[in-house]
Design a protein around this motif. Structure first.
Motif, PDB file in Angstrom:
ATOM      1  N   HIS A 262      -4.311  -7.181  20.485  1.00 39.85           N
ATOM      2  CA  HIS A 262      -4.513  -7.779  19.155  1.00 39.85           C
ATOM      3  C   HIS A 262      -3.669  -7.022  18.131  1.00 39.85           C
ATOM      4  N   SER A 263      -4.033  -5.772  17.856  1.00 35.27           N
ATOM      5  CA  SER A 263      -3.349  -5.036  16.778  1.00 35.27           C
ATOM      6  C   SER A 263      -2.574  -3.827  17.286  1.00 35.27           C
ATOM      7  N   ASN A 264      -2.849  -3.366  18.494  1.00 34.87           N
ATOM      8  CA  ASN A 264      -2.223  -2.126  18.970  1.00 34.87           C
ATOM      9  C   ASN A 264      -0.893  -2.423  19.666  1.00 34.87           C
TER      10      ASN A 264
ATOM     11  N   GLU B 223     -19.658 -11.943  25.306  1.00 36.11           N
ATOM     12  CA  GLU B 223     -19.929 -12.934  24.272  1.00 36.11           C
ATOM     13  C   GLU B 223     -19.693 -14.359  24.765  1.00 36.11           C
TER      14      GLU B 223
ATOM     15  N   SER C 239     -10.778  -0.611  25.943  1.00 39.81           N
ATOM     16  CA  SER C 239     -11.403   0.318  26.884  1.00 39.81           C
ATOM     17  C   SER C 239     -11.387  -0.263  28.301  1.00 39.81           C
ATOM     18  N   ILE C 240     -11.817  -1.509  28.480  1.00 36.94           N
ATOM     19  CA  ILE C 240     -11.808  -2.135  29.804  1.00 36.94           C
ATOM     20  C   ILE C 240     -10.368  -2.395  30.260  1.00 36.94           C
TER      21      ILE C 240
ATOM     22  N   THR D 284      -5.257  -3.515  25.796  1.00 35.61           N
ATOM     23  CA  THR D 284      -5.228  -2.245  25.052  1.00 35.61           C
ATOM     24  C   THR D 284      -6.630  -1.680  24.812  1.00 35.61           C
TER      25      THR D 284
HETATM   26  P1  NDP Z   1     -12.251  -2.631  22.866  1.00 34.62           P
HETATM   27  O1  NDP Z   1     -12.581  -2.767  21.438  1.00 34.62           O
HETATM   28  O2  NDP Z   1     -11.970  -1.290  23.431  1.00 34.62           O
HETATM   29  O3  NDP Z   1     -10.987  -3.568  23.216  1.00 34.62           O
HETATM   30  C1  NDP Z   1     -10.932  -4.898  22.822  1.00 34.62           C
HETATM   31  C2  NDP Z   1      -9.626  -5.551  23.251  1.00 34.62           C
HETATM   32  O4  NDP Z   1      -9.574  -6.862  22.680  1.00 34.62           O
HETATM   33  C3  NDP Z   1      -8.399  -4.837  22.747  1.00 34.62           C
HETATM   34  O5  NDP Z   1      -7.327  -5.055  23.646  1.00 34.62           O
HETATM   35  C4  NDP Z   1      -8.120  -5.527  21.414  1.00 34.62           C
HETATM   36  O6  NDP Z   1      -6.763  -5.425  21.005  1.00 34.62           O
HETATM   37  C5  NDP Z   1      -8.479  -6.952  21.753  1.00 34.62           C
HETATM   38  N1  NDP Z   1      -8.940  -7.734  20.607  1.00 34.62           N
HETATM   39  C6  NDP Z   1      -9.647  -7.298  19.535  1.00 34.62           C
HETATM   40  N2  NDP Z   1      -9.883  -8.331  18.689  1.00 34.62           N
HETATM   41  C7  NDP Z   1      -9.314  -9.418  19.226  1.00 34.62           C
HETATM   42  C8  NDP Z   1      -9.176 -10.774  18.812  1.00 34.62           C
HETATM   43  N3  NDP Z   1      -9.710 -11.222  17.663  1.00 34.62           N
HETATM   44  N4  NDP Z   1      -8.497 -11.630  19.598  1.00 34.62           N
HETATM   45  C9  NDP Z   1      -7.952 -11.214  20.765  1.00 34.62           C
HETATM   46  N5  NDP Z   1      -8.026  -9.934  21.220  1.00 34.62           N
HETATM   47  C10 NDP Z   1      -8.709  -9.056  20.447  1.00 34.62           C
HETATM   48  O7  NDP Z   1     -13.426  -3.357  23.665  1.00 34.62           O
HETATM   49  P2  NDP Z   1     -13.999  -3.016  25.108  1.00 34.62           P
HETATM   50  O8  NDP Z   1     -12.892  -2.891  26.091  1.00 34.62           O
HETATM   51  O9  NDP Z   1     -15.013  -1.955  24.999  1.00 34.62           O
HETATM   52  O10 NDP Z   1     -14.826  -4.343  25.425  1.00 34.62           O
HETATM   53  C11 NDP Z   1     -14.191  -5.570  25.761  1.00 34.62           C
HETATM   54  C12 NDP Z   1     -15.263  -6.582  26.194  1.00 34.62           C
HETATM   55  O11 NDP Z   1     -15.872  -6.090  27.382  1.00 34.62           O
HETATM   56  C13 NDP Z   1     -16.393  -6.747  25.179  1.00 34.62           C
HETATM   57  O12 NDP Z   1     -16.831  -8.067  25.187  1.00 34.62           O
HETATM   58  C14 NDP Z   1     -17.490  -5.825  25.695  1.00 34.62           C
HETATM   59  O13 NDP Z   1     -18.772  -6.262  25.332  1.00 34.62           O
HETATM   60  C15 NDP Z   1     -17.267  -5.945  27.194  1.00 34.62           C
HETATM   61  N6  NDP Z   1     -17.732  -4.768  27.947  1.00 34.62           N
HETATM   62  C16 NDP Z   1     -17.183  -3.541  27.720  1.00 34.62           C
HETATM   63  C17 NDP Z   1     -17.629  -2.427  28.410  1.00 34.62           C
HETATM   64  C18 NDP Z   1     -17.000  -1.090  28.214  1.00 34.62           C
HETATM   65  O14 NDP Z   1     -17.348  -0.154  28.932  1.00 34.62           O
HETATM   66  N7  NDP Z   1     -16.101  -0.900  27.282  1.00 34.62           N
HETATM   67  C19 NDP Z   1     -18.726  -2.532  29.370  1.00 34.62           C
HETATM   68  C20 NDP Z   1     -19.190  -3.880  29.572  1.00 34.62           C
HETATM   69  C21 NDP Z   1     -18.715  -4.955  28.879  1.00 34.62           C
HETATM   70  P3  NDP Z   1      -6.194  -4.185  20.094  1.00 34.62           P
HETATM   71  O15 NDP Z   1      -6.810  -2.937  20.653  1.00 34.62           O
HETATM   72  O16 NDP Z   1      -4.729  -4.279  20.339  1.00 34.62           O
HETATM   73  O17 NDP Z   1      -6.576  -4.449  18.678  1.00 34.62           O
END
Ligand code: NDP
Ligand code: MG
Length: 384
Positions: A36-38, A122, A12-13, A10
């Motif tokens: 996670h929450s969505n 991370e 951005s990636i 859910t």
């Molecule tokens: P987002 O915040 O957009 O999405 C995070 C995702 O992880 C969501 O599906 C969320 O679920 C889920 N999530 C949040 N908290 C938890 C948890 N405690 N346990 C399990 N799942 C969880 O992040 P991004 O997509 O931007 O980034 C994801 C990773 O990719 C990060 O580590 C970031 O550094 C890395 N990254 C991202 C880039 C980008 O362009 N966005 C570029 C390069 C690296 P929900 O939404 O349902 O709460």
């Protein structure tokens, strides 16, 4: 046809990875999805992509799951990530959850012999030595998704046994690139969330503004490419067209260019070693005119200096930096403190905790928890 499990579908990636599955239904099918929450968005994704397993790490009552998505197996709670990472059969596991939750998932997927596509930075920042060792043992080199690391990985294709002598990690410089230090210190949530080039999740967008994102990426590159930190230069390049470059012994520098669009590096990892259309705009260098470069400023952006200090210190120093930053960014996003407090809290946590061991996952999770506690204790002094 390749099957893929997407952890963090859910986000951005995750949503961009699914857009590529949608574009190439003859190439990819989905095995597992986690959110996670969505829950609402996950329901929609399950309807469209019909995985075998769907996971919600933040539990909801089973009765809240709509009838029409009950055809797949539902797993709830934090441990459900392991089901998606390691139990459900899949050719590839895309780890795109945010935060240290990614570390255990990467290890689980590698122990199960899965091909890991790694967006979550991370995992390498906190447990780089363990992750790289697990990938070697599994015989499955990680496929990087982070755009800079994907660029370096792409530059190294065809390099034969020539190892680079230097990595040039590009950085947009974020929204505060030209701001004075005092103005950066007072910046608000809205100002930090305005990234000039990339559309990303909130946490990484704030990290781009503080350049903690680049700090984490230096650490990520150190592990992925086995490169000492003093051979990794940060090159501020505000247009975000060169996504990074490598230098070889003969002085040749090879770079990867393109419009800033995460679908390109996600696609490269998903289809590796092939390339598929992404829906991204072609690069038009004529309309850009010029590309510019600056040195990363370690005074206005102390994160860059802290990254090198933590890498030199070894142990759990990078984990402490990461955990403290995660906790500080969360407090900043809740509007509890000014932007400059993020760096002060990270420095404070590093000073308080000194260094800690990082022999195994338990050590790393312990250091992470202690860094967050240290930030919570220091936070009241930062408010206002
Ligand atoms: P987002 O915040 O957009 O999405 C995070 C995702 O992880 C969501 O599906 C969320 O679920 C889920 N999530 C949040 N908290 C938890 C948890 N405690 N346990 C399990 N799942 C969880 O992040 P991004 O997509 O931007 O980034 C994801 C990773 O990719 C990060 O580590 C970031 O550094 C890395 N990254 C991202 C880039 C980008 O362009 N966005 C570029 C390069 C690296 P929900 O939404 O349902 O709460
Ligand atoms: Mg990046």
């Amino acid at each position: 046809m390749q099957s893929i499990s997407i952890l963090g579908s859910t986000g951005s990636i995750g949503t961009q990875a699914l857009s590529l599955v949608r574009l190439h239904p003859d190439k990819f099918r989905v095995s597992a999805l986690t959110a996670h929450s969505n829950a609402e968005l996950l329901f929609e994704q399950v309807r469209e992509f019909r995985p075998e397993v769907a996971c919600l790490t933040k539990e909801i009552p089973l009765g809240a799951i709509p009838e029409d998505v009950r055809f797949c197996r539902w797993v709830m709670g934090p441990d459900s990530l392991k089901v998606a990472a390691a139990e459900v059969p899949a050719d590839m596991v895309l780890v795109s959850v945010v935060g240290i939750a990614g570390l255990q998932s990467v290890m689980d997927a590698l122990h199960a012999g899965r091909q890991v596509l790694l967006a979550n930075k991370e995992a390498l920042v906190t447990g780089g030595h363990l992750v790289m060792d697990a990938a070697r043992r599994a015989g499955k080199p990680l496929l990087p998704v982070d755009s800079e690391h994907s660029a370096i990985f792409q530059c190294l294709q065809g390099a034969a046994d020539n190892t680079p002598v230097r990595l040039l990690l590009t950085a947009s410089g974020g929204p505060f690139r030209t701001w004075e230090k005092e103005r950066i210190d007072r910046a608000t949530r809205e100002e930090a969330l305005k990234h000039p080039n990339w559309s990303m999740g909130a946490k990484i967008t704030v990290d781009s503004a503080s350049m903690f994102n680049k700090a984490l990426e230096i650490m990520e590159a150190r592990w992925l490419f086995d490169m000492p930190a003093d051979k990794i230069d940060v090159l501020v390049h505000p247009q975000s067209i060169i996504h990074s470059a490598v230098e070889f012994a003969d002085g040749a520098v090879i770079a990867q260019l393109g419009v800033p669009d995460m679908r390109v590096p996600i696609q490269y990892a998903m289809a590796y070693p092939h390339r598929l259309p992404t829906g991204s705009q072609p690069l038009d260098l004529f309309s850009l005119g010029q590309l510019t470069f600056e040195k990363g400023d370690e005074v206005r952006f102390p994160a860059l200096r802290l990254a090198r200090q933590c890498l030199a210190a070894g142990g759990a120093a990078c984990t402490i930096l990461n955990g403290a930053n995660e906790a500080a960014v969360a407090a900043f996003l809740q509007g509890k403190m000014p932007f400059g407090a993020i760096t002060r809290l990270v420095e404070g946590a590093l000073d308080r905790l000194g260094n800690l061991p990082a022999e195994n996952l338990d050590d790393i999770f312990d250091a992470d928890a202690r860094a967050r506690r240290a930030v919570a204790e220091m936070l009241p002094a930062m408010v206002g």
